[in-house]
Design an enzyme around this catalytic site. Structure first.
Site, PDB file in Angstrom:
ATOM      1  N   GLY A  14       0.786  -1.241   0.000  1.00 18.24           N
ATOM      2  CA  GLY A  14       0.000   0.000   0.000  1.00 18.24           C
ATOM      3  C   GLY A  14       0.808   1.275   0.000  1.00 18.24           C
ATOM      4  O   GLY A  14       0.327   2.311   0.485  1.00 18.24           O
ATOM      5  N   SER A  15       2.011   1.265  -0.580  1.00 19.94           N
ATOM      6  CA  SER A  15       2.769   2.527  -0.580  1.00 19.94           C
ATOM      7  C   SER A  15       2.134   3.552  -1.526  1.00 19.94           C
ATOM      8  O   SER A  15       2.194   4.757  -1.283  1.00 19.94           O
ATOM      9  CB  SER A  15       4.244   2.290  -0.927  1.00 19.94           C
ATOM     10  OG  SER A  15       4.397   1.932  -2.269  1.00 19.94           O
ATOM     11  N   ASN A  16       1.492   3.087  -2.596  1.00 16.68           N
ATOM     12  CA  ASN A  16       0.778   4.039  -3.461  1.00 16.68           C
ATOM     13  C   ASN A  16      -0.457   4.599  -2.755  1.00 16.68           C
ATOM     14  O   ASN A  16      -0.765   5.792  -2.882  1.00 16.68           O
ATOM     15  CB  ASN A  16       0.392   3.378  -4.787  1.00 16.68           C
ATOM     16  CG  ASN A  16       1.560   3.364  -5.762  1.00 16.68           C
ATOM     17  OD1 ASN A  16       1.927   4.399  -6.318  1.00 16.68           O
ATOM     18  ND2 ASN A  16       2.162   2.197  -5.953  1.00 16.68           N
ATOM     19  N   LYS A  67     -16.437 -15.402  -9.448  1.00 13.02           N
ATOM     20  CA  LYS A  67     -15.617 -14.196  -9.547  1.00 13.02           C
ATOM     21  C   LYS A  67     -16.516 -12.976  -9.806  1.00 13.02           C
ATOM     22  O   LYS A  67     -16.306 -11.890  -9.251  1.00 13.02           O
ATOM     23  CB  LYS A  67     -14.626 -14.406 -10.699  1.00 13.02           C
ATOM     24  CG  LYS A  67     -13.542 -13.385 -10.748  1.00 13.02           C
ATOM     25  CD  LYS A  67     -12.573 -13.664 -11.895  1.00 13.02           C
ATOM     26  CE  LYS A  67     -12.100 -12.332 -12.395  1.00 13.02           C
ATOM     27  NZ  LYS A  67     -11.615 -12.246 -13.728  1.00 13.02           N
ATOM     28  N   MET A  92      -4.038  -7.188  -6.639  1.00 16.95           N
ATOM     29  CA  MET A  92      -3.409  -8.286  -7.384  1.00 16.95           C
ATOM     30  C   MET A  92      -4.423  -9.204  -8.076  1.00 16.95           C
ATOM     31  O   MET A  92      -4.231 -10.419  -8.115  1.00 16.95           O
ATOM     32  CB  MET A  92      -2.510  -9.102  -6.448  1.00 16.95           C
ATOM     33  CG  MET A  92      -1.361  -8.299  -5.850  1.00 16.95           C
ATOM     34  SD  MET A  92      -0.375  -7.450  -7.092  1.00 16.95           S
ATOM     35  CE  MET A  92       0.465  -8.856  -7.808  1.00 16.95           C
ATOM     36  N   ARG A  93      -5.484  -8.616  -8.601  1.00 20.45           N
ATOM     37  CA  ARG A  93      -6.461  -9.437  -9.340  1.00 20.45           C
ATOM     38  C   ARG A  93      -6.880  -8.748 -10.619  1.00 20.45           C
ATOM     39  O   ARG A  93      -6.857  -7.507 -10.675  1.00 20.45           O
ATOM     40  CB  ARG A  93      -7.725  -9.647  -8.502  1.00 20.45           C
ATOM     41  CG  ARG A  93      -7.455 -10.534  -7.359  1.00 20.45           C
ATOM     42  CD  ARG A  93      -8.650 -10.798  -6.487  1.00 20.45           C
ATOM     43  NE  ARG A  93      -8.122 -11.449  -5.320  1.00 20.45           N
ATOM     44  CZ  ARG A  93      -7.905 -12.752  -5.241  1.00 20.45           C
ATOM     45  NH1 ARG A  93      -8.232 -13.549  -6.232  1.00 20.45           N
ATOM     46  NH2 ARG A  93      -7.371 -13.275  -4.156  1.00 20.45           N
ATOM     47  N   ASN A 109      -5.361   2.453 -12.754  1.00 20.15           N
ATOM     48  CA  ASN A 109      -4.359   1.520 -12.238  1.00 20.15           C
ATOM     49  C   ASN A 109      -2.984   2.128 -12.451  1.00 20.15           C
ATOM     50  O   ASN A 109      -2.810   2.976 -13.329  1.00 20.15           O
ATOM     51  CB  ASN A 109      -4.440   0.190 -12.991  1.00 20.15           C
ATOM     52  CG  ASN A 109      -3.451  -0.837 -12.478  1.00 20.15           C
ATOM     53  OD1 ASN A 109      -3.233  -0.952 -11.266  1.00 20.15           O
ATOM     54  ND2 ASN A 109      -2.817  -1.562 -13.372  1.00 20.15           N
ATOM     55  N   HIS A 111       0.985   0.887 -13.247  1.00 20.82           N
ATOM     56  CA  HIS A 111       1.746  -0.291 -13.659  1.00 20.82           C
ATOM     57  C   HIS A 111       3.233   0.063 -13.681  1.00 20.82           C
ATOM     58  O   HIS A 111       3.603   1.114 -14.202  1.00 20.82           O
ATOM     59  CB  HIS A 111       1.281  -0.739 -15.057  1.00 20.82           C
ATOM     60  CG  HIS A 111       2.003  -1.953 -15.524  1.00 20.82           C
ATOM     61  ND1 HIS A 111       1.740  -3.207 -15.016  1.00 20.82           N
ATOM     62  CD2 HIS A 111       3.021  -2.119 -16.409  1.00 20.82           C
ATOM     63  CE1 HIS A 111       2.546  -4.078 -15.579  1.00 20.82           C
ATOM     64  NE2 HIS A 111       3.344  -3.450 -16.424  1.00 20.82           N
TER      65      HIS A 111
HETATM   66  C1  GRF Z   1       3.454  -1.131  -7.519  1.00 24.54           C
HETATM   67  O1  GRF Z   1       4.709  -1.430  -8.063  1.00 24.54           O
HETATM   68  C2  GRF Z   1       2.451  -0.871  -8.610  1.00 24.54           C
HETATM   69  O2  GRF Z   1       3.029  -0.340  -9.764  1.00 24.54           O
HETATM   70  C3  GRF Z   1       1.920  -2.252  -8.912  1.00 24.54           C
HETATM   71  O3  GRF Z   1       1.886  -2.905  -7.670  1.00 24.54           O
HETATM   72  C4  GRF Z   1       2.838  -2.311  -6.797  1.00 24.54           C
HETATM   73  C5  GRF Z   1       2.062  -1.903  -5.575  1.00 24.54           C
HETATM   74  O4  GRF Z   1       2.891  -1.387  -4.578  1.00 24.54           O
HETATM   75  N1  GRF Z   1       0.633  -2.178  -9.562  1.00 24.54           N
HETATM   76  P1  GRF Z   1       2.235  -0.735  -3.287  1.00 24.54           P
HETATM   77  O5  GRF Z   1       1.360  -1.815  -2.653  1.00 24.54           O
HETATM   78  O6  GRF Z   1       1.445   0.455  -3.710  1.00 24.54           O
HETATM   79  O7  GRF Z   1       3.390  -0.380  -2.408  1.00 24.54           O
END
Ligand code: GRF
Length: 225
Positions: A14-16, A67, A92-93, A109, A111
């Site tokens: 969850g750093s983003n 799903k 992650m889905r 999203n 990436h």
């Molecule tokens: C990041 O590298 C993002 O680009 C990818 O998953 C990772 C998530 O990192 N989609 P975080 O959980 O936000 O730290």
């Protein structure tokens, strides 16, 4: 006008998610986080939500018959809270059609590669193995294909020859944390227009970012006087 409400979907660290929380607290982004939804009760993102008093829900696919039902439930919870933008932050889905249909062009999203190169898992590792000299990150809208939706912002970093997946990921992550809140800001200001595959930023000013940090030495960069 009331603030744009964000629904964050995350499965891990969850750093983003944190970078969005920080952008809101420092007033760089005018929005509010209505809810964090995770499919993983052990996600560190949950700790971040608790720390900042953000509501969170754990919704696990195994509790649903299909799903589609899992994504219908997520869409319902987001609608209930009047969410105007769904933000995937390390979710992650592969997003199911019921959620995409419920939020057309309202799911973003991030990436860790310069799409359309290296979609799917481990974008950084793919870049290293391919031997590219520049990689980066991409914020894009989510549609049914994997990492194929319209590109909103990209940022580039150099790939060094002694890079490992970890060192490259770290370099890319720093930029992820600036471009994701920036893309959400542009959306919250109603300034993103989609024309087919192309995203245009309305009333573009030079402080708006659409490409960040091309890793070209100043002396070779024709765009820098
Ligand atoms: C990041 O590298 C993002 O680009 C990818 O998953 C990772 C998530 O990192 N989609 P975080 O959980 O936000 O730290």
């Amino acid at each position: 006008m009331s603030n744009l409400k964000l629904g964050i979907l995350a499965s891990g660290r969850g750093s983003n998610f944190q970078s969005i929380i920080d952008a809101i607290s420092s007033m760089r982004l005018k929005a509010e986080i209505a809810v964090l939804i995770t499919d993983n009760p052990l996600a560190f993102a949950v700790e971040r939500a608790k720390k900042h008093g953000i509501e969170y829900l754990v919704i696990r696919p195994k509790e649903f018959a299909s799903k589609d039902d899992f994504f219908i439930k997520i869409a319902e919870e987001l609608k209930k809270r009047d969410v105007g933008l769904v933000v995937l932050a390390g979710f992650m889905r592969i997003v199911g059609k019921p959620l995409i249909d419920a939020f057309p062009n309202m799911i973003m999203n991030i990436h860790p590669a310069l799409l359309p190169s290296f979609p799917g898992l481990h974008g950084q590792k793919q870049a290293i193995e391919y031997g590219v000299k520049i990689s980066g990150c991409t914020v894009h809208f989510v549609e049914e294909g994997i990492d194929t939706g319209p590109v909103i912002i990209q940022a580039a970093v150099p790939v060094f020859q002694d890079d490992t997946e970890e060192t490259l990921s770290e370099r890319i992550l720093k930029l992820e944390h600036s471009i994701y809140p920036e893309a959400i800001r542009l959306f919250s200001e109603g300034r993103i227009e989609i024309e087919g595959k192309r995203v245009r930023i309305k009333e573009y000013v030079s402080s708006d970012i659409s490409i960040v940090n091309p890793p070209i030495p100043k002396s070779l960069n024709p765009y820098i006087a």
